[in-house]
Design a protein around this motif. Sequence first.
Motif, PDB file in Angstrom:
ATOM      1  N   GLU A  67     -15.747  54.904  22.062  1.00 20.86           N
ATOM      2  CA  GLU A  67     -16.458  54.730  23.251  1.00 20.86           C
ATOM      3  C   GLU A  67     -16.721  53.625  23.801  1.00 20.86           C
ATOM      4  O   GLU A  67     -17.067  52.474  23.923  1.00 20.86           O
ATOM      5  N   SER A  69     -15.408  50.132  25.357  1.00 18.49           N
ATOM      6  CA  SER A  69     -15.018  49.148  26.763  1.00 18.49           C
ATOM      7  C   SER A  69     -15.196  48.175  26.547  1.00 18.49           C
ATOM      8  O   SER A  69     -15.716  47.354  26.282  1.00 18.49           O
ATOM      9  N   GLU A  70     -15.442  47.874  28.043  1.00 20.03           N
ATOM     10  CA  GLU A  70     -15.727  46.038  28.696  1.00 20.03           C
ATOM     11  C   GLU A  70     -17.283  46.008  27.898  1.00 20.03           C
ATOM     12  O   GLU A  70     -17.075  44.513  27.957  1.00 20.03           O
TER      13      GLU A  70
END
Length: 413
Positions: A67, A69-70
């Motif tokens: 999971e 992300s940025e």
Amino acid sequence: MAKMTREIQMPLYLKSFNCIGSACEDSCCFGWSSITVDSKTFEKYSKIHDSALKEIIDNKVVLNQTEQSEETFAHVILNNDSTCPFLSEKKLCLIQLKQGEKYLPKICFAFPRVTNVINGILQKSVVMSCPEAVRVALLNSKGIDFISVQEPLDVRNNISISINTNDSAFTDTPNKYFQDLRNFTLHILKNRDYKLEERLIILGLFFQKLAKVCSEKKVDTIPELIASFAQLLKKESLRAFLAKSPTSPAVQFKLLMQSALIKLVQGITNQRYAECFIEFLHGINHSPDISLDILAENYRLAFENHYAPFAFMHEYIFENYLVNYVYNNLFPLCDGDIFDEYIKLVFHYALIKMLLIGIAGFHQGLSLELSVKLIQSFAKTIEHDPQYINETKDWFKRKGLNSMSYLSILIKN
């Protein structure tokens, strides 16, 4: 050259909020399950040369394997006592002390502020898990008002949710009318022509009708429903109906006690909430050999003798809590039964009230600071545990307690 800006909508109280740092009685640098690090902040850490900071970064800041992300690029491994490894002995952040706030993870920089984006407009508020945020947001007897301001484009915001109510995915859902529904909810909650418990019951009656409209796939009649309830608020017949709403302190206590004990069994890690819960138990003279019926009577007496006088004078605290909850949780945005959102709202209100009643019994009265301590520690323990909230909501539904008859009992004393 003037800075480029953008519109921000927010409660007026945010202009008064400032972090009190090491003076805070429940630091935001401990008590969480993890601390996420965004990708831009993680990149900055590679440029830090301070040996003490580098050692912590090398050992305690790790990339997320799933999971990623940025916004959730990496995370900080907390110490065994759930404190952040960057927290100094003086309860100050070593990263901010040595490198400045620009090196803080976005979530740390923003906390306790939460930002949502609705149709391209940023909306800010604060979560109640910060003691100073509770004081600033809830202790204003005039209530919560909202304003629009301009903010420089380079301000870092921790975006929680971003939605466009004009999205085709919302065409046949109540989310299409999210802003109208939230505005009407706030209108009801802030209407001091009615007692707060009456406002919550009115809101429940509205959401009961709303859920029926949604189940019948008539979402485009929602503006008419809002208009009809706006007129109902002006009718004396509504007051007569509300006066007949059922009350049962014993049933209220037994239902809420069962749900509160579920969290106790799961484990309470926040020391302040644990202290509040122990005071609640002492306030109703709880012990293993005392029946629920006797405890319920103790609860009723604590309400009448010690809680009610304070609550009558400070009803605005709960009003502000509910208004803030609706605003920063994007109530009633939903992906299922919209009445579920109302159940969760009532559960928050009723459980906080129950705990305060017991605490009032323990202290032979309540104060603003006792209220702040409970609400803040409740938020840090309960509001940041969506699994527990959803499990409790589902438990209410399985038991057939999701009707206005039972929910009114939870609301009304």
